[in-house]
Design an enzyme around this catalytic site. Structure first.
Site, PDB file in Angstrom:
ATOM      1  N   THR A   1      -3.205   3.110  -6.346  1.00 58.03           N
ATOM      2  CA  THR A   1      -2.661   4.385  -6.833  1.00 58.03           C
ATOM      3  C   THR A   1      -1.959   5.111  -5.682  1.00 58.03           C
ATOM      4  O   THR A   1      -2.410   5.066  -4.544  1.00 58.03           O
ATOM      5  CB  THR A   1      -3.765   5.300  -7.408  1.00 58.03           C
TER       6      THR A   1
ATOM      7  N   ALA B   1      -6.730   4.796  -4.175  1.00 58.68           N
ATOM      8  CA  ALA B   1      -6.698   5.413  -2.851  1.00 58.68           C
ATOM      9  C   ALA B   1      -5.766   6.627  -2.827  1.00 58.68           C
ATOM     10  O   ALA B   1      -5.803   7.418  -1.896  1.00 58.68           O
ATOM     11  CB  ALA B   1      -6.252   4.394  -1.810  1.00 58.68           C
ATOM     12  N   LYS B   2      -4.919   6.764  -3.841  1.00 55.44           N
ATOM     13  CA  LYS B   2      -3.974   7.888  -3.974  1.00 55.44           C
ATOM     14  C   LYS B   2      -3.260   8.179  -2.660  1.00 55.44           C
ATOM     15  O   LYS B   2      -3.246   9.310  -2.164  1.00 55.44           O
ATOM     16  CB  LYS B   2      -4.689   9.145  -4.480  1.00 55.44           C
ATOM     17  N   ARG B   3      -2.625   7.151  -2.102  1.00 51.70           N
ATOM     18  CA  ARG B   3      -1.949   7.312  -0.822  1.00 51.70           C
ATOM     19  C   ARG B   3      -0.538   7.857  -1.006  1.00 51.70           C
ATOM     20  O   ARG B   3       0.113   7.603  -2.026  1.00 51.70           O
ATOM     21  CB  ARG B   3      -1.871   5.970  -0.083  1.00 51.70           C
TER      22      ARG B   3
END
Ligand SMILES: O=C(O)c1cc(=O)[nH]c(=O)n1[C@@H]1O[C@H](COP(=O)(O)O)[C@@H](O)[C@H]1O
Length: 268
Positions: free
Chosen positions: A124, A95-97
């Site tokens: 992620t 989700a690359k938050r």
């Protein structure tokens, strides 16, 4: 429950060291003969997990491809995470938050919360609002035996513009590596991992004494090669979790063909 690192170690020992990306690209759905709908998305993901769920160690569903289908797509993501768990594999939600700390609390609850339907085994994270802003995620990872993978040196050619810029103590990416290592040591955990792309001739950062898992995307479709990873990562190679998406998915939808492609990458 055992920690994420313990679960990862066990499943990798049993199944081999590979993370398969579940990236439902529109062109892959079409070439697999599946409609570009939430139901096509679900059939696509189920086909992957049915074929590989009991042989592959880790899956990484990419959240963006589910968001494309709105709430129906997110419901599919929830079910795919449950299917991965039922097959005995681990999941990393890609989700690359990353956000200011107060908002990060909510992202952390969504992707690492104890009973959140969108929580896998790990998520992620992007540290480019400041490594410390990710603290709510780090705290939950430790409290709930989950993992996080913080972007350090990404696989894409544009990444160096930010990541190799000089910060206070070397490159920005090196600061991320050092901060993650320091936090693992201080919190007596191994829950904090890194993302380091496998597409570079040399990494430009030193991860040799990093003490967590290192997710390595970029193998296959982006040009990275399994056989280059020992040389690229040196002493850190034992911590590397190679990740392949399209390089495997392009062999589908036939289950046997998908399994053969996985075996080829594992053999390399
Ligand atoms: O965090 C990631 O997973 C990631 C980081 C990075 O540096 N590069 C990268 O490609 N990824 C993701 O890894 C996957 C790569 O897929 P393939 O190029 O098809 O193997 C995609 O889901 C990307 O979003």
């Amino acid at each position: 429950m055992s920690t994420y690192r313990q679960r990862l170690k066990e499943v990798v020992a049993a199944r081999g060291n590979l993370c398969v990306g579940i990236d439902p690209h529109a062109n892959l759905l079409s070439s697999w003969g599946m409609p570009l709908t939430a139901s096509g998305l679900e059939t696509y993901c189920r086909t992957i997990v049915d074929a590989l769920g009991e042989t592959v160690a880790v899956f990484k569903p990419q959240a963006a491809f589910f968001e494309v289908y709105g709430s129906a797509g997110m419901a599919v993501l929830e079910r795919v995470l449950a299917d991965i768990r039922a097959a005995g594999a681990l999941s990393i939600v890609d989700a690359k938050r990353g956000d200011i700390g107060s908002t990060m609390e909510a992202y952390a609850e969504a992707y690492l919360g104890k009973d959140s339907p969108l929580a896998g085994d790990a998520v992620t994270l992007s540290p480019y609002l400041g490594f410390g802003s990710l603290m709510p995620a780090f705290e939950r990872a430790v409290a709930f035996d989950k993992g996080v993978y913080v972007l350090a040196r990404t696989s894409n050619p544009e990444g160096g513009q930010v990541q190799l810029a000089l910060g206070r103590g070397g490159s920005v990416a090196q600061e991320v590596v050092d901060a993650a290592k320091e936090l693992n040591t201080r919190a007596r955990t191994r829950a904090i991992g890194l993302v380091v792309g496998g597409t570079h001739g040399s990494l430009g950062i030193d991860v040799s004494d990093f003490n967590g898992s290192i997710l390595v995307p970029g193998i296959g479709a982006q040009g990275g090669r399994m056989e280059d990873l020992p040389g690229l990562f040196g002493a850190a190679f034992d911590n590397v979790l190679p990740m392949v998406g399209r390089g495997i998915l392009q062999a589908g939808p036939d289950a046997e063909a998908l399994r053969r492609r996985v075996s080829t990458f594992l053999a390399e």
